[in-house]
Design an enzyme around this catalytic site. Structure first.
Site, mmCIF file in Angstrom:
data_model
loop_
_atom_site.group_PDB
_atom_site.id
_atom_site.type_symbol
_atom_site.label_atom_id
_atom_site.label_comp_id
_atom_site.label_asym_id
_atom_site.label_seq_id
_atom_site.Cartn_x
_atom_site.Cartn_y
_atom_site.Cartn_z
ATOM 1 N N GLY A 243 0.799 -1.213 0.000
ATOM 2 C CA GLY A 243 0.000 0.000 0.000
ATOM 3 C C GLY A 243 0.834 1.266 0.000
ATOM 4 C CG HIS A 244 -1.284 5.003 0.260
ATOM 5 N ND1 HIS A 244 -2.280 5.896 -0.006
ATOM 6 C CD2 HIS A 244 -1.594 4.448 1.444
ATOM 7 C CE1 HIS A 244 -3.153 5.897 0.979
ATOM 8 N NE2 HIS A 244 -2.757 5.020 1.869
#
Length: 344
Positions: A243-244
């Site tokens: 994920g970011h």
């Protein structure tokens, strides 16, 4: 020693690449690698797990790579080293038959005028290199891969077909990315306004260090404001989601189907087994090992092995255990009442 499929090497020549000592005939010629059970007289195999010692004693391999304690069990010439698996990996590279992902620049490749290509770059059919992208020397890019605007790709990288590198992603030297992987897509950032999801622009990027390996169909999202960072010599298996704004430290290993939510910080030399789920904003310190199908919901601050997955068992036993688990709270309340009664 570079890969040269079709050529054979003496055991002595192979030993020069990995060190160690030879027992038996150092002039035996090796032209490939194989398993202990299936290797032929022209192949070399290895032993790391004592479970396979019976296969070692009966192997038909021309030579084997073994630790010192197993040298006497080999029925053939042996290369004795401290780490047989690592030695085997280096020797196997000499016989690698994987075809090149591209050779030269295909006529159908599209390279923007403002892009920069280094020396000896190979681009497969329908590769797209967008404006301002910088491609280093000796880079090979497979068919249908897209390198987005402003992306920077270091020397000696290999990207397999259908990889997508989004804008402004920075990738170090010697990085290998397998097919269908996406680097730098938007992170999963949304705000809810009375039931309406509003996308938050993801203005960070992704930075990947040198000599990292990323498997097929994996996704590494760009950061929301700061970058997602993958360190040096990180290996990521197939179908992994990062994920970011995650940070993954050098020399870590993420196995297949693991999902890592946003803003996780994973240390160096961390090994995460297959199917692991990691909640967002989790920190994991260096030298942690997480076994398969574990769910991480809080920080890990001490090195060691962590587990939470439940091993398979006969269905009948599992059903009984589920029923007993449902009874835990009532059992707790009964014990608590008995303790109060005893105290009175």
């Amino acid at each position: 020693m570079t890969a040269n499929p079709g050529r054979s090497y003496t055991l002595a020549e192979l030993a020069e690449q990995v060190g160690g000592t030879i027992t038996g005939d150092a002039t035996v010629r090796i032209s490939g690698v194989g398993t202990l059970a299936g290797a032929s007289a022209s192949q070399i195999s290895f032993l790391t797990n004592p479970k396979y010692t019976p296969q070692l004693t009966s192997t038909s391999a021309g030579a084997v790579i073994v630790p010192e304690k197993a040298a006497g069990d080999a029925p053939c010439p042996a290369l004795v080293v401290k780490n047989p698996h690592a030695a085997f990996a280096r020797i196997a590279q000499c016989f690698d038959t994987t075809p090149a992902v591209a050779s030269g620049v295909a006529p159908s490749a599209v390279v923007a005028d403002s892009a920069t290509l280094g020396d000896n770059v190979s681009l497969g059919p329908h590769v797209v290199i967008e404006d301002g992208a910088v491609i280093g020397d000796n880079v090979s890019i497979g068919a249908n891969t897209v390198i987005g605007k402003g992306a920077v790709i270091g020397n000696d990288c290999v990207f397999y077909p259908n990889v997508t590198i989004y804008h402004d992603v920075v990738i170090g030297q010697g990085v290998v990315i397998q097919a269908q992987t996406v680097i730098g897509a938007d992170g999963f950032g949304y705000a809810n306004d009375n039931g309406l999801w509003l996308p938050i622009p993801q203005t960070g990027s992704v930075r990947i260090g040198d000599n990292s390996y990323i498997g097929a169909s994996s996704s590494i999202d760009r950061g929301a404001m700061e970058d997602t960072v993958i360190g040096d010599n990180v290996i990521i298996d197939n179908q992994v989601q990062v994920g970011h704004n995650c940070i993954i430290g050098d020399h870590s290993c993420i196995c297949g189907s693991t999902g890592i939510a946003g803003s996780c910080h994973i240390g160096k030399y961390v090994i995460i087994g297959g199917g692991v789920g990691i909640n967002g904003h989790i920190s994991i310190c260096d030298k942690v090992q997480v076994t398969g199908y574990t769910m991480i919901v809080q920080d890990i601050t001490e090195p060691g092995v962590y587990s939470s997955g439940q091993p398979a068992m006969p269905n009948r036993d599992w059903r009984k255990n589920v029923i007993r688990l449902r009874q835990v709270d009532s059992l707790y309340q009964r014990v608590k009442a008995l303790e109060k009664l005893r105290e009175s």
